[in-house]
Design a protein around this motif. Structure first.
Motif, PDB file in Angstrom:
ATOM      1  N   ALA A 129      50.118   5.485  -7.277  1.00  0.00           N
ATOM      2  CA  ALA A 129      49.337   6.173  -6.239  1.00  0.00           C
ATOM      3  C   ALA A 129      49.348   5.364  -4.941  1.00  0.00           C
ATOM      4  O   ALA A 129      49.500   5.928  -3.856  1.00  0.00           O
ATOM      5  CB  ALA A 129      47.905   6.388  -6.722  1.00  0.00           C
ATOM      6  N   ARG A 130      49.199   4.053  -5.041  1.00  0.00           N
ATOM      7  CA  ARG A 130      49.172   3.224  -3.825  1.00  0.00           C
ATOM      8  C   ARG A 130      50.547   3.179  -3.141  1.00  0.00           C
ATOM      9  O   ARG A 130      50.645   3.279  -1.919  1.00  0.00           O
ATOM     10  CB  ARG A 130      48.684   1.802  -4.148  1.00  0.00           C
ATOM     11  N   ASP A 131      51.601   3.035  -3.943  1.00  0.00           N
ATOM     12  CA  ASP A 131      52.949   3.036  -3.357  1.00  0.00           C
ATOM     13  C   ASP A 131      53.225   4.381  -2.677  1.00  0.00           C
ATOM     14  O   ASP A 131      53.795   4.445  -1.591  1.00  0.00           O
ATOM     15  CB  ASP A 131      54.016   2.788  -4.438  1.00  0.00           C
ATOM     16  N   LEU A 132      52.796   5.442  -3.350  1.00  0.00           N
ATOM     17  CA  LEU A 132      53.029   6.783  -2.815  1.00  0.00           C
ATOM     18  C   LEU A 132      52.199   7.026  -1.561  1.00  0.00           C
ATOM     19  O   LEU A 132      52.685   7.635  -0.597  1.00  0.00           O
ATOM     20  CB  LEU A 132      52.681   7.816  -3.890  1.00  0.00           C
ATOM     21  N   ALA A 133      50.961   6.546  -1.550  1.00  0.00           N
ATOM     22  CA  ALA A 133      50.087   6.724  -0.381  1.00  0.00           C
ATOM     23  C   ALA A 133      50.774   6.149   0.854  1.00  0.00           C
ATOM     24  O   ALA A 133      50.772   6.769   1.929  1.00  0.00           O
ATOM     25  CB  ALA A 133      48.748   6.044  -0.618  1.00  0.00           C
TER      26      ALA A 133
END
Ligand code: ASP
Length: 330
Positions: free
Chosen positions: A45-49
């Motif tokens: 989720a953080r990488d994608l954000a």
């Protein structure tokens, strides 16, 4: 006079239209992660954000909210009941398919209460143990577990989580019922801390959470859950598959996807899907995820309709396997 009123009304309407805030504008979009911060779902989720922020440009801003508990079902329920306005999205994994099979009562329906925005990646699992375990190979590990039946424990991220599912399927194939007590955590980040600290003995978790720990020697790895050896991965190529270790047909891959509450406007869904497609092509995102053993899906697998059909097929596939392994479902 009449003409003037009409003109004034038209001007007001066009002004209102011009001022209608474009999505997402400056309002942050929340990615609800149904597990603890620092774990594999949180990581994707953080990488994608970051990648989504880049491709959407402007003021687009994504924030993460970790809503842990009950194997991801609390976070998923929260999103299912959120306003369908594009500002609350769910980043979840195979739990979308496992929960309907494992829970007798669930406050949401995985296939009916969400808009599917697309699949993200697929991630293999690794069977790992605390560093103090005397075993160094999978065979030794299995023998150690049998010899210490009842004295060991296995960590997971709650009923219906990927680690729970993996432990469940593996223990049923090991045919060593009661060998281990299961210890649930709010995600595999805290479970990993307990494993590194030696408070729990065993865990099966996504490579995106285990690779760095294995590499640093903080945990011992014994096997991977892919059908074929991970020969292209610099570290994980050294570990056998469970199939090679005699568990015929054992294969478990964890996928992640992005979901919005049912009723989210089609235009917003399309915008998010487009941004997701572009984000998955971001070289930095690819590098980070692939380095940890993940495989980024292509546009065809990403496609919301295809992903939804895939989740339905996963529910059907998991049902009999989980039911057969059910005696370990505590
Ligand atoms: N890897 C976890 C699981 O076992 C979830 C997480 O912490 O991301 O489902």
């Amino acid at each position: 006079m009449k003409k003037l009123v009409v003109l004034a009304l038209a001007a007001a309407a066009s002004l209102a239209h011009a001022q209608a805030p474009a999505y997402p504008g400056s309002k942050p979009v929340t990615f609800v992660v149904p597990f603890a911060a620092g774990g594999p779902t949180d990581r994707v989720a953080r990488d994608l954000a970051e990648a989504m922020r880049k491709v959407m440009g402007g003021q687009a801003n994504f924030v993460i909210e970790n809503v842990n508990g009950a194997g991801g079902t609390i976070g998923a329920a929260k999103v299912a009941k959120s306003a369908p306005d594009g500002y609350t999205l769910l980043i979840h994994h195979i739990g979308m398919a496992a929960a309907p099979v494992l829970y007798r009562k669930l406050s949401y329906k995985s296939l009916e209460d969400f808009e599917y925005l697309g699949m993200i990646n697929e991630v293999p699992m690794t069977l790992i143990g605390k560093p103090q375990l005397p075993a160094n190979t999978y065979r030794d590990f299995e023998n150690y577990i049998r010899a210490n039946a009842g004295k060991l424990n296995i960590a997971h991220a709650g009923l219906g989580s990927a680690s729970h599912l993996c432990g469940l399927l593996w223990q049923s194939r090991l045919n060593a019922s009661d060998a281990m007590v299961t210890i649930p955590f709010g995600g595999t980040a805290p479970a990993m801390n307990a494993l590194v600290g030696g408070q729990v003995d065993v865990m099966c978790d996504q490579t995106t959470n285990t690779t760095a720990q294995i590499e640093a020697g903080r945990v011992k790895a014994f096997a991977v859950t892919t059908a074929r050896p991970m020969s292209n991965h610099k570290l994980l190529k050294d570990y056998p598959t469970l199939q090679e270790m005699g568990m015929k047909g054992f294969e478990l891959t964890i996928w992640h996807g992005m979901y919005a509450p049912k009723g989210t406007p089609a235009a917003i869904q399309a915008q998010l899907n487009e941004a997701l497609k572009k984000a998955l092509k971001d070289p930095e995102f690819i590098k980070k995820q692939e380095g940890l053993g993940a495989i980024i899906v292509n546009d065809k697998r990403l496609d919301p309709a295809n992903h939804k059909a895939f989740v339905a097929s996963e529910i059907a596939k998991l049902k009999p396997v989980v039911e057969a392994a059910g005696k370990f479902a505590d």
